[in-house]
Design a protein around this motif. Sequence first.
Motif, short mmCIF file in Angstrom:
data_model
loop_
_atom_site.label_atom_id
_atom_site.label_comp_id
_atom_site.label_asym_id
_atom_site.label_seq_id
_atom_site.Cartn_x
_atom_site.Cartn_y
_atom_site.Cartn_z
N ARG A 197 52.78 59.00 72.40
CA ARG A 197 52.83 58.35 73.71
C ARG A 197 51.49 58.48 74.44
O ARG A 197 51.01 57.54 75.09
N LEU A 206 53.33 68.39 77.46
CA LEU A 206 54.64 67.98 77.98
C LEU A 206 54.66 67.93 79.50
O LEU A 206 55.62 67.44 80.10
N ALA A 225 59.14 68.48 67.56
CA ALA A 225 59.22 67.02 67.48
C ALA A 225 58.88 66.36 68.81
O ALA A 225 58.23 65.31 68.86
N VAL A 226 59.29 66.98 69.91
CA VAL A 226 59.04 66.39 71.22
C VAL A 226 57.54 66.33 71.51
O VAL A 226 57.04 65.41 72.17
N VAL A 227 56.81 67.30 70.97
CA VAL A 227 55.35 67.31 71.15
C VAL A 227 54.70 66.24 70.26
O VAL A 227 53.81 65.51 70.69
N GLN A 228 55.18 66.16 69.03
CA GLN A 228 54.66 65.13 68.12
C GLN A 228 54.84 63.74 68.74
O GLN A 228 53.94 62.90 68.70
N ARG A 229 56.01 63.53 69.31
CA ARG A 229 56.31 62.24 69.91
C ARG A 229 55.42 62.01 71.15
O ARG A 229 54.94 60.90 71.39
N GLU A 230 55.22 63.08 71.91
CA GLU A 230 54.42 62.94 73.13
C GLU A 230 52.97 62.63 72.80
O GLU A 230 52.28 61.92 73.56
N ASP A 275 59.59 54.93 77.11
CA ASP A 275 58.79 54.27 76.08
C ASP A 275 58.57 52.81 76.42
O ASP A 275 57.48 52.26 76.24
N LYS A 323 56.72 65.02 84.43
CA LYS A 323 57.61 65.60 83.43
C LYS A 323 59.08 65.36 83.76
O LYS A 323 59.89 65.06 82.88
#
Lengths: 464, 464
Positions: free
Chosen positions: B46, B277, B38-43, B417, B411
């Motif tokens: 962004r 990331l 999920a953190v990659v999808q969100r990144e 955001d 990082k």
Amino acid sequence: MTLSFDKPNPDALSIDSGALTAAIARYAVTSNFAAHPAVVQREAVRAFLNWLGCALGGSQEKAVKLALEVALELGSSSQATVLGDKRRVDVASAAALNCMSSSILAFDDAHLATVTHPSGPVCAAALAFSETQSVSGKEFLNAIVIGIEIQCRLARILVLPPSKFNVGFYVSGLTAPIGVAATIGRLMGLDEQRMNWALGLAASQASGFRATHGTMTAHFRPAHATRSGVIAAKLAALGFTGDDQSLEANKGFLDVYSSGADVSAGMAGLGKEYELLSNSYKPYPCGIVIHPTLDACFELVNQLEGSERVCDATLKVHPLALSLTGIRSPKTPLESHVSLFHWAAAALVRKSAGVAEMQDACINDPQVSELREKIIAVADEQLGSHQAVAEARLSSGRTIRAQVTDVRGSKTKPLTDSELEKKFHSLASTWIPDAHVKQMIGTCRRIEELTDVGAAIRDLVNLA
Amino acid sequence: MTLSFDKPNPDALSIDSGALTAAIARYAVTSNFAAHPAVVQREAVRAFLNWLGCALGGSQEKAVKLALEVALELGSSSQATVLGDKRRVDVASAAALNCMSSSILAFDDAHLATVTHPSGPVCAAALAFSETQSVSGKEFLNAIVIGIEIQCRLARILVLPPSKFNVGFYVSGLTAPIGVAATIGRLMGLDEQRMNWALGLAASQASGFRATHGTMTAHFRPAHATRSGVIAAKLAALGFTGDDQSLEANKGFLDVYSSGADVSAGMAGLGKEYELLSNSYKPYPCGIVIHPTLDACFELVNQLEGSERVCDATLKVHPLALSLTGIRSPKTPLESHVSLFHWAAAALVRKSAGVAEMQDACINDPQVSELREKIIAVADEQLGSHQAVAEARLSSGRTIRAQVTDVRGSKTKPLTDSELEKKFHSLASTWIPDAHVKQMIGTCRRIEELTDVGAAIRDLVNLA
């Protein structure tokens, strides 16, 4: 006039290595057709004739048609002719596609000292450009000479000692964008500042490595370089800025692609001594480093008597020949271009080394492939890149030997005008009626007198 | 999940260095959005938001308009949107132009470990492509992740020890064509063989050096790389052949651009550990290697009391910062991007480091230029590329000092955001009405849910 690069010509343009880009820009902007010696003017015509024949001959190849499909999908305008096709595309795409056609049979010219192919990019670019703006024959030939000289000079600087050059780089891909930018920049009438930026924009697109040899991508490389040079000239003409010392600056062109290059040696005599006169027109459609071997094989063939045939053969070649064309068993016509073994076997079995010998029928011919597997090739540091030795054991039990010191097509053994015309004819007549081919040759011969090269060539090509 | 590259992940895709191209092709063909954490999808969202803001902000710059003029002269079709212009061009040109827009203010993202800018080329290419074929938000983001990962992995292999890399090469120009080919190849649904050829075709167009920094040509480089990747994918899709080991072969990509690279270290964890990331979104519009210095300067600014001002300053920086951004006295906004001295002076005098500080008014501000000439910068081998030390002597006689160990935007200190949205707003609102800017941000935030990215973005951009 001396053509030697060993003795610097005191009359020649003096190049301070800190002003290389500026010096090349000045040369590109100021060099005039009338100032070129007659032998150079004549050689420019020969270079163009050789180029156009190769381009017409290769124009029906699959790789070219695929690349044309992409150009058409991108919806190009109809600025310029695609040789061998009724559909027209934009000037940059036409330049790229016609360059690819001239490369795809590995029959284009070669500057042996640097293993570059200088005419393809500049002839293709100049021809396409001449359909967007009226260009006289003299302007056209002058622009081609400028582009060829710049490419070959830069190639010498990159490749020749003391430069430490990674032979994996595709030299034409590094130098051709710059040569094309000079050719098109000159035809567009750029001033020195914009020419300088065009050279830098072109240099920043330098690309390509040799691992792609034997595939379609190998022939995409010069096409891409051609397009890059055209775009560079067009951007610079609008005032798109660059660094004024792109070629010689720290972190610039020479810095990244070579190490320890001697700029002044490579540039000595620019404008007085011509690399164009050291350019070769290939008699055989394969890598130029294979040619000395083919000359040697044909000398062996000439020594055959009665029903004698070659049972096996040993070749001594320049190390670069094995390094660049060492494919033992080619599977496709494109791979045959870089198979020293294939061409030696084909020449010894079929006694011929033309476009037919790169086709599948010859690649899969049992006699050719049997001999191909048996040939031994040895790299010999003592040999020049224009030299080879071949020895064959014959069915009669005899052993024969041939040594080549000057390769056919080179400066010391140039193809005659009539050989060049025969080559043009053999390539173009694969799909163009005989009478039109003769007319094309005639027009090329008279190119210096044309007032509008683009119109004349378009008329001829549309005939086909 | 560990993100460390020091400890190989046993679950990760195993890469035999003899099959690098094949492994990357397989990754590009098989990697799925749902499988990304999920953190990659969100990144990815962004990264796209940051990219689009930069592209909108840069779209009115002169270099972009000049390049558009050339694209239009070549008579491109109207396949895709040019951000900030009503005229449409072909998909390859739109990709290139929009990438140039995102680069021209030096405000795009940066992968600090390799000093590359991975989002620009792949976001620009994916956006343009999504106007030629329906692409869902998930497919779009997945293709961007793939392209970014491949670029950053290849950049690590080229740049990091034990590779001996010539820092004069423009790393993004070498890796971006390959990343874009993977992104577009994936969106086109290429099989592994054709993806492999696309990667090789792209690699054979790798280009660029750093001497052009500070000129328009610097921003042509990523645009050209983007176009190159698009063309590579389109040719390969038609079956245009290449070498199957273009990246790792003798005389191939790695062979010519690096020496002694450790392929398996650079590739360890591909598909499990994400370079995305480690990507930074710049808080300041200038070379990423200047950013630690700017952070340090703002720490100094925060220490000022009353009417105190900075009289002179001494900086300690990573050697690359001086090597890449050592221009003392920039003359143009483009040169300011690579002037460590200018940005330090601007930050210390104006207490701000935004787009206004790259304009002529700030460059020629007497207070800024006076301090700029006095600043001393020292390369310190002990510092990391994300670190800097600044010391200033003040008008009060005091001396103050700041040390930065983690750069803002990186990082460990990512932009939030809301900071990213503020950045987007500041860039886009220079020419787009406020309400539309907000709508754009909202659409970017929801991009994962879109069924047709091209249509949604086109609607928004046409509003502007």
